[in-house]
Design an enzyme around this catalytic site. Structure first.
Site, short mmCIF file in Angstrom:
data_model
loop_
_atom_site.label_atom_id
_atom_site.label_comp_id
_atom_site.label_asym_id
_atom_site.label_seq_id
_atom_site.Cartn_x
_atom_site.Cartn_y
_atom_site.Cartn_z
CD GLU A 283 -104.80 70.85 -75.21
OE1 GLU A 283 -105.72 69.90 -75.12
OE2 GLU A 283 -103.55 70.54 -75.21
CB ILE B 174 -112.93 58.32 -92.47
CG1 ILE B 174 -111.39 58.18 -93.06
CG2 ILE B 174 -114.17 57.58 -93.15
CD1 ILE B 174 -111.52 58.95 -94.52
CG HIS C 210 -114.93 55.27 -89.76
ND1 HIS C 210 -114.35 54.76 -90.63
CD2 HIS C 210 -114.04 55.80 -88.90
CE1 HIS C 210 -113.10 54.72 -90.58
NE2 HIS C 210 -112.66 55.55 -89.61
CB VAL D 222 -104.31 69.11 -65.52
CG1 VAL D 222 -104.71 68.59 -64.44
CG2 VAL D 222 -105.18 70.05 -66.11
CB SER E 88 -111.04 54.98 -85.29
OG SER E 88 -111.77 55.05 -86.41
CB CYS F 26 -96.72 82.16 -97.21
SG CYS F 26 -97.00 80.44 -96.76
C1 LIG Z 1 -104.10 57.41 -86.90
C2 LIG Z 1 -105.51 57.69 -86.36
C3 LIG Z 1 -106.61 57.42 -87.35
C4 LIG Z 1 -107.88 57.88 -87.03
N1 LIG Z 1 -109.01 58.06 -88.10
C5 LIG Z 1 -110.15 58.27 -87.46
C6 LIG Z 1 -111.04 58.27 -88.54
O1 LIG Z 1 -110.97 58.35 -89.92
N2 LIG Z 1 -112.23 58.80 -88.00
C7 LIG Z 1 -112.76 58.55 -86.79
O2 LIG Z 1 -114.00 58.77 -86.73
N3 LIG Z 1 -111.66 58.63 -86.08
C8 LIG Z 1 -110.61 58.61 -86.23
N4 LIG Z 1 -109.55 58.38 -85.42
C9 LIG Z 1 -109.87 58.66 -83.69
C10 LIG Z 1 -110.03 60.14 -83.43
O3 LIG Z 1 -108.92 60.50 -84.26
C11 LIG Z 1 -109.95 60.00 -82.21
O4 LIG Z 1 -110.88 59.37 -81.55
C12 LIG Z 1 -110.21 61.47 -81.53
O5 LIG Z 1 -109.45 62.54 -82.22
C13 LIG Z 1 -109.67 61.71 -80.13
O6 LIG Z 1 -110.19 62.96 -79.67
P1 LIG Z 1 -109.80 63.37 -78.06
O7 LIG Z 1 -110.15 64.53 -78.01
O8 LIG Z 1 -110.32 62.13 -77.22
O9 LIG Z 1 -108.26 63.02 -78.03
P2 LIG Z 1 -107.17 64.26 -78.33
O10 LIG Z 1 -107.51 64.60 -79.75
O11 LIG Z 1 -105.86 63.29 -78.39
O12 LIG Z 1 -107.21 65.12 -77.36
C14 LIG Z 1 -106.79 64.99 -76.08
C15 LIG Z 1 -106.16 66.32 -75.44
O13 LIG Z 1 -105.82 66.54 -74.15
C16 LIG Z 1 -104.70 67.24 -74.12
N5 LIG Z 1 -104.04 66.82 -72.71
C17 LIG Z 1 -103.60 65.70 -72.46
N6 LIG Z 1 -103.15 65.62 -71.13
C18 LIG Z 1 -103.31 66.94 -70.50
C19 LIG Z 1 -103.07 67.44 -69.32
N7 LIG Z 1 -102.30 66.98 -68.31
N8 LIG Z 1 -103.37 68.93 -69.03
C20 LIG Z 1 -104.02 69.63 -70.16
N9 LIG Z 1 -104.55 68.81 -71.32
C21 LIG Z 1 -104.06 67.48 -71.63
C22 LIG Z 1 -103.83 66.96 -75.09
O14 LIG Z 1 -102.82 68.20 -75.20
C23 LIG Z 1 -104.90 67.01 -76.31
O15 LIG Z 1 -105.20 67.97 -76.87
C24 LIG Z 1 -108.32 57.99 -85.62
C25 LIG Z 1 -107.30 58.24 -84.76
C26 LIG Z 1 -105.65 57.99 -85.03
C27 LIG Z 1 -104.70 58.25 -84.25
#
Ligand SMILES: Cc1cc2nc3c(=O)[nH]c(=O)nc-3n(C[C@H](O)[C@H](O)[C@H](O)COP(=O)(O)OP(=O)(O)OC[C@H]3O[C@@H](n4cnc5c(N)ncnc54)[C@H](O)[C@@H]3O)c2cc1C
Length: 496
Positions: free
Chosen positions: A50, A66, A68, A192, A358, A463
């Protein structure tokens, strides 16, 4: 697999580590975290890489939280399949990990137009096609009987009883923590920047100087997943970042509604919602606009104005003077609109778990299971590890005790009797737990996300110095090195 899984405590972010793993996962959001946890059920050595100073700093930190119901995704897509499978898996996993997750149900509202009412009927039919049980269409009056603050203009409602709410970053922290308790290694501050594959082995290097090797590589890098793909020589997709802005209101607004209230979805997304949070606040948002750049999480007056106006359309009585903070998250979408979970083009051993917008949070456990099936097809051997323990101790156990139980506990553990955050009544004992359990809180925001210290009405005004002192003492570092959220976000520069 040749590598013995070792139970490791804490984390390792040493520079120039040269290690070999069975599986490397890039990205510690909810998807990478959940995948790490599901992989820790097997005799595998797994390393989660990370770039941030903590987990859950991308979309998994800032979203609606949420669960969903599954009526929205287009039937036949991966989103539809994994949303439907993911709901029950989410409730079960949240219970195992002791993460608050409430099945409060959701209402999707039409506001008197024929088009919107037709959309409600279409969503109902789509939900049935996706295999979602319990859906029904109810009148505006019936909906208001159950949600008295709902606008009088609401004419028809899709009632979605399986929907729920969960704290997204707490879920991610718990998933990664449980994975670490079961032997997964987490490398933070590991950005990375190059990926090479030779003789069946990936060599991944980071900006910080890490060199890490693995047999399989899983790309869970959220908005940056196309960059990770390109590093390995695959340019088959491009992420389109879309921002969503929110306003969070004080707990005295938290009971305006008990369901999550949606408006009919549009092309841009599921529309502005009004929802209670698991912590008892009221959340409104998100809007949807193309983000200027991948890390643009700044809110704008225009965006928040849209959120306020549309939230009030559903629930006119919301008192926006009770807003305590605003924030934004970035959705990682792709032009085809579906999740991308498949082997990389012409890079053997690499799996993309990308474009997870989402309902990626809802589907995260189902996504992890689906990804593991793909890894098996790609040749990963999965032998169950009988020592796997999927249960995570409840970090909020103290909070849930009766006054008598608390009294007795404090006699044995006086640190739980010292209140550090008065708004949210967080004790020193709970902060110490957050600093010493996997993945450890290392900065002020890390403590905040794990304990709610600083999340109340004063937003850390009282705090903060106490939390800093605890971080300094427990990590044995100088006060000048304590940050809000890693890197250069220092609070103090030296003694006066
Ligand atoms: C506004 C919004 C509302 C949403 N609401 C919902 C909801 O209500 N319900 C639902 O089911 N889903 C919802 N979603 C979707 C959900 O949030 C995402 O599907 C989910 O969080 C994606 O997770 P992820 O781990 O793929 O991505 P991320 O949480 O973005 O994680 C990716 C990680 O990769 C790391 N990374 C990137 N590049 C590198 C690199 N080169 N080297 C090392 N690390 C790296 C980043 O730092 C990050 O920590 C919503 C999304 C958004 C933005």
């Amino acid at each position: 697999m040749s590598h013995q899984k070792q139970k490791r405590q804490g984390f390792d972010y040493c520079k120039e580590v040269k290690s070999m793993y069975d599986v490397l996962i890039v990205g510690a959001g909810v998807v990478g975290g959940m995948l790490a946890r599901q992989l820790s059920r097997y005799r595998l050595s797994v390393c989660l890489l990370e770039k941030g100073h903590d987990v859950a700093l991308g979309a998994s930190k800032a979203n609606s939280g949420i669960v969903h119901g599954g009526y929205d995704p287009e039937p036949g897509t991966l989103k539809a399949k994994l949303n439907a499978e993911g709901v029950q898996k989410m409730y079960d996993t949240a219970r195992e990990l002791n993460v608050p997750c409430i099945n409060n149900g959701s209402f999707v509202c039409a506001f008197g137009t024929k088009e919107e009412e037709e959309t409600i009927r279409a969503l109902y039919a789509r939900g049935l096609e996706n295999g979602i049980e319990g859906l029904s269409i109810i009148s505006g009056d019936e909906a208001r009987r159950r949600e008295p603050e709902l606008s009088k203009d609401v004419s028809l409602v899709l009632d979605v009883p399986n929907a729920g709410i969960v704290c997204p970053y707490e879920l991610t922290i718990a998933a990664v923590g449980n994975a670490m308790d079961n032997g997964v290694e987490l490398k933070l501050n590991c950005h990375v920047n190059s990926i090479k594959r030779e003789d069946g082995i990936f060599t991944v290097t980071s900006e910080e100087g890490d060199v890490i090797q693995g047999r399989f590589l899983v790309n869970c890098a959220g908005c940056f997943s196309h960059q990770i793909a390109r590093m390995a020589g695959d340019d088959s997709f491009t992420i389109i970042p879309r921002i969503g802005e929110y306003m969070l209101l004080d707990k005295n607004e938290g009971k305006r509604v008990s369901h999550t209230i949606f408006q009919v979805p549009t092309k841009e997304g599921k529309g502005i919602l009004v929802t209670p949070t698991v912590d008892g606040n009221l959340l409104t948002g998100p809007n949807a606009a193309i983000a200027e750049f991948l890390e643009n999480t700044k809110t704008t007056p225009e965006g928040l104005d849209i959120v306020g106006r549309l939230a009030a359309k559903s629930v006119p009585s919301i008192n926006f003077r009770q807003v305590i903070t605003s924030f934004a998250g970035i959705r990682s979408s792709e032009k085809n609109g579906d999740f991308i979970i498949r082997p990389a083009n012409s890079v053997e051993g690499m799996l993309h778990v990308a474009a997870i917008d989402s309902p990626g949070l809802t589907a995260s456990v189902a996504i992890a299971d689906y990804a593991i099936d793909r890894l098996r097809e790609m040749g990963l051997a999965t032998v169950e590890d009988p020592t796997f323990n999927g249960h995570r101790a409840d970090p909020h156990a103290f909070r849930k005790m009766s006054d008598e139980e608390k009294d007795a506990y404090i006699k044995e553990h006086p640190e739980f009797g010292r209140i550090i955050c008065r708004c949210e009544t967080v004790s020193e004992g709970e902060i110490l737990q957050a600093i010493h359990s996997n993945p450890p809180a290392r900065d002020v925001d890390g403590v905040k996300r794990r304990t709610r210290s600083g999340m109340g009405r004063c937003q850390g005004g009282f705090c903060l110095p106490y939390v800093m002192k605890l971080l300094k003492r427990e990590h044995g570092v100088a006060m000048e090195t304590i940050t809000k959220k890693g890197k250069e976000s220092k609070y103090v520069t030296g003694k006066m």
